[in-house]
Design a protein around this motif. Structure first.
Motif, short mmCIF file in Angstrom:
data_model
loop_
_atom_site.label_atom_id
_atom_site.label_comp_id
_atom_site.label_asym_id
_atom_site.label_seq_id
_atom_site.Cartn_x
_atom_site.Cartn_y
_atom_site.Cartn_z
N ASP A 209 -20.69 59.64 -46.69
CA ASP A 209 -19.89 60.80 -47.01
C ASP A 209 -18.47 60.51 -46.51
OD1 ASP A 209 -21.67 62.11 -48.53
OD2 ASP A 209 -22.17 63.19 -46.94
N GLY A 210 -17.96 59.18 -46.52
CA GLY A 210 -16.62 59.00 -46.05
C GLY A 210 -16.56 58.69 -44.63
N LYS A 211 -17.61 59.00 -43.80
CA LYS A 211 -17.60 58.93 -42.46
C LYS A 211 -18.41 57.70 -41.99
CE LYS A 211 -15.48 63.12 -41.30
NZ LYS A 211 -14.43 63.08 -40.22
N VAL A 212 -18.10 57.44 -40.63
CA VAL A 212 -18.83 56.27 -40.06
C VAL A 212 -20.18 56.65 -39.51
CG1 VAL A 212 -19.00 54.32 -38.46
CG2 VAL A 212 -16.71 54.82 -39.60
N ALA A 213 -21.24 56.48 -40.16
CA ALA A 213 -22.51 57.08 -39.45
C ALA A 213 -23.15 55.97 -38.51
CB ALA A 213 -23.69 57.21 -40.69
N GLY A 214 -22.58 54.65 -38.51
CA GLY A 214 -23.25 53.63 -37.48
C GLY A 214 -22.66 52.53 -37.74
N VAL A 215 -23.19 51.31 -37.16
CA VAL A 215 -22.85 50.00 -37.31
C VAL A 215 -23.92 49.30 -37.37
CG1 VAL A 215 -21.45 48.26 -36.45
CG2 VAL A 215 -20.48 50.37 -36.17
N VAL A 216 -24.01 48.28 -38.31
CA VAL A 216 -24.86 47.10 -38.44
C VAL A 216 -24.13 45.91 -37.71
CG1 VAL A 216 -26.49 45.71 -39.67
CG2 VAL A 216 -25.94 48.09 -40.45
N TYR A 217 -24.57 45.36 -36.56
CA TYR A 217 -24.17 44.36 -35.79
C TYR A 217 -25.16 43.11 -35.96
CZ TYR A 217 -21.44 42.03 -32.20
OH TYR A 217 -20.73 41.35 -31.21
N LEU A 218 -24.64 42.00 -36.68
CA LEU A 218 -25.51 40.88 -36.72
C LEU A 218 -24.89 39.74 -36.09
CD1 LEU A 218 -24.84 42.47 -39.74
CD2 LEU A 218 -26.84 41.32 -40.26
N SER A 219 -25.71 38.55 -35.87
CA SER A 219 -25.10 37.53 -35.33
C SER A 219 -26.20 36.32 -35.70
CB SER A 219 -24.98 37.57 -33.86
OG SER A 219 -26.15 37.73 -33.07
N ARG A 220 -25.51 35.09 -35.86
CA ARG A 220 -26.26 33.88 -36.14
C ARG A 220 -25.68 32.74 -35.75
NH1 ARG A 220 -28.10 30.60 -40.20
NH2 ARG A 220 -30.28 30.07 -40.13
N THR A 221 -26.44 31.67 -35.39
CA THR A 221 -25.73 30.32 -35.19
C THR A 221 -25.66 29.62 -36.37
OG1 THR A 221 -26.51 30.20 -32.78
CG2 THR A 221 -25.83 28.26 -33.82
N PRO A 222 -24.53 28.97 -36.83
CA PRO A 222 -24.26 28.50 -38.08
C PRO A 222 -25.08 27.18 -38.10
CG PRO A 222 -22.25 28.09 -36.88
CD PRO A 222 -23.17 29.01 -35.95
N ASN A 223 -25.45 26.71 -39.11
CA ASN A 223 -26.37 25.37 -39.23
C ASN A 223 -25.48 24.32 -38.82
OD1 ASN A 223 -28.27 23.64 -39.86
ND2 ASN A 223 -28.02 23.75 -42.14
N ASN A 224 -25.99 23.55 -38.07
CA ASN A 224 -25.28 22.13 -37.42
C ASN A 224 -25.03 20.95 -38.52
OD1 ASN A 224 -25.82 19.28 -36.03
ND2 ASN A 224 -24.56 20.55 -34.79
N ILE A 225 -24.01 20.56 -38.53
CA ILE A 225 -23.48 19.50 -39.46
C ILE A 225 -24.71 18.42 -39.65
CG2 ILE A 225 -21.74 18.46 -38.07
CD1 ILE A 225 -20.31 17.85 -40.72
N VAL A 226 -24.97 18.03 -38.41
CA VAL A 226 -25.80 16.87 -38.21
C VAL A 226 -27.10 17.06 -38.78
CG1 VAL A 226 -26.76 14.96 -36.72
CG2 VAL A 226 -24.35 15.91 -36.27
#
Length: 519
Positions: A209-226
């Motif tokens: 309803d137009g208000k911040v009800a929370g946060v989804v906080y995500l993290s991940r290590t990107p794939n290595n080029i090698v």
């Protein structure tokens, strides 16, 4: 001569260029971080997609729990672009080349827990755990104050001091690159990749309803080029073969079209300089149109230089012969006059003196004619024009023979009147020396060329001499003062003005045909 200093060989330059061409893909991968940056963007896009799904589930849980609006957070800012649209796409924005890699994420701090949001987190913790098994991403669900309500660790602690979390609590999507702390050291081969030392963090606000009800906080290590390239090793090998094959093909084409003809031309030049006239022939392989033109120009120059050398040698032989005869006669007569003393009567003395005078006069004539020939051969076209009548008007009048213009007296010629008069004077003098009494001249112009025919009624030229009349010093009237240079002067003057002269058949006497550019 070119100064002797070190210069790279053509083959060295080609190898260096081809090596640079082969290195360009690697430079693009490792120096400009293009491929690593694409992997980071891909990781951020994946986290956005996962976060959007979890945010929708979180929002639904908040609605189902009936949490009033006053317990929610900040107002979500309206979209700047097309605010009436129901869609809110989020594009990946991280850039490994320009974005600063932040320090490791600050540790969570103690906080007051809201029981209503804690209950929601407990219900969603199972979903997060199952999702993490597949995506390998780290998940934290936060309440409107930044307190962790679900996640494997840090439940009940606050992450509100983290920069990207603060932005999400204010209703804005945020992402960041942070230094990665690994429990295990990476393999040594991975050290070539900058992407192995960072972790992508994404904070997505949960709107109700137009208000911040929370946060989804995500993290991940990107794939290595090698690691990624190893996974695609089949395609990488094919690409490497294609690059190597293309480079070798370029080298082969360059070798065949440029390098080989150049070295062949250099070898041919050395042979020609050593006097091998058999080397004056086209190359077996030219490669390119420009190389063919260069080869033709060089061989044409070589042919002209050899022809010039032969002409000079022949000319020098003729000149020495022509000068030697009167000089020998003068020397002999002078020695007889000197050694005879009073034993020689006056008649003999006068005869030898006359011989000396005659031969000296011939030498003087030869020198003057040689000077005329040299001037004619080195003459540059002046661009002047004249007519046949104007040239004939410059000729000296005399009663040795009659001169008649049959037609084309006003024909324009691209040659000066003086030079045209010299050409005609030599031809008329030859006719007079061969017993002619009448010289007839006819001229006509067509197709930008003027054709002049000079005919006489003299004795003509015998078939055995027709092929030799333009040879230097060839004459059948040497006893009458002929030098054999007159027609050489005519030929040289006409060549200097892009003209030609040839002997043509006639029923009586001699006929020459001259072709000059028309004025």
């Amino acid at each position: 001569m070119t100064a002797h200093k070190w210069r790279p060989r053509l083959a060295t330059v080609v190898v260096a260029i081809l090596t640079m061409v082969m290195a360009l893909p690697l430079v693009g991968l490792f120096f400009f971080r293009l491929y690593e940056n694409q992997l980071i963007r891909q990781t951020e896009a994946e986290l956005i997609a996962q976060g959007a799904a979890l945010a929708a589930i979180h929002a639904q849980e908040v609605r189902d729990a009936g949490i009033p609006a006053e317990r929610l957070g900040a107002t979500v800012p309206a979209a700047r672009d097309n605010p009436d649209s129901p869609y809110r796409p989020i594009e990946p924005s991280l850039d490994l080349a320009s974005d600063r890699v932040l320090a490791t994420r600050p540790a969570a701090t103690a906080a007051t827990v809201d029981p209503a949001f804690t209950a929601i987190g407990a219900r969603l913790s199972g979903i997060l755990a199952e999702t993490q098994k597949t995506t390998l991403a780290g998940f934290r669900l936060l309440d409107p104050k930044g307190v962790v309500i679900a996640g494997r660790e840090e439940v009940g602690l606050s992450l509100g001091a983290v920069g990207e979390v603060r932005a999400a609590l204010a209703g804005r999507y945020a992402s960041a690159l942070r230094q990665r702390i690994s429990d295990e050291p990476p393999p040594s081969l991975y050290s070539v990749s900058r992407g192995t030392r960072v972790r992508v963090f994404v904070a997505m606000p949960v709107a109700v309803d137009g208000k911040v009800a929370g946060v989804v906080y995500l993290s991940r290590t990107p794939n290595n080029i090698v690691k990624h390239l190893y996974g695609e090793r089949g395609k990488v090998v094919l690409a490497a073969i294609a690059i190597l094959g293309g480079t070798l093909l370029i080298g082969l084409i360059f070798l065949r079209t440029v390098s080989r003809p150049i070295y062949a031309l250099m070898e041919r030049t050395k042979r020609i300089a050593a006097g091998d006239r058999a080397a004056i022939r086209p190359l077996d392989h030219h490669g390119t149109r420009e190389m063919a033109a260069l080869s033709d120009a060089f061989l044409d120059m070589a042919e002209k230089l050899h022809a010039r050398s032969d002409s000079i040698q022949t000319f020098a032989t003729h000149v020495s012969h022509e000068l030697k005869s009167p000089l020998t006669a003068i020397q002999g007569a002078a020695e007889l006059l000197r050694d005879s003393g009073n034993a020689m009567d006056e008649a003999e003395r006068r005869r030898f003196s006359d011989n000396i005078v005659t031969d000296a006069g011939r030498l003087n004539l030869l020198v003057r004619r040689l000077l005329d020939l040299a001037r004619a051969e080195n003459l540059a076209p002046s661009g002047e024009t004249t007519s046949l009548s104007a040239a004939l008007a410059l000729l000296p009048t005399g009663d040795r023979l009659a001169l008649r213009v049959e037609a084309g007296g006003e024909t324009g010629l691209r040659i000066s009147a003086e030079n045209a008069a010299i050409v005609l004077a030599n031809l008329i003098d030859n006719s007079a020396r061969h017993g002619a009494t009448l010289v007839s001249i006819t001229a006509a112009s067509a197709g930008g060329k003027a054709t002049i025919q000079v005919s006489d009624d003299g004795a003509g030229i015998s078939p055995s001499n027709r092929a030799r009349i333009f040879e230097p010093f060839f004459t059948t009237r040497r006893d009458c003062g002929g030098t054999g240079i007159g027609l050489g002067i005519v030929l040289a003057l006409l060549k200097a003005h892009d003209g030609t002269i040839r002997l043509v058949d006639s029923e009586r006497g001699t006929r020459f045909e001259i072709i000059l550019p028309a004025a």
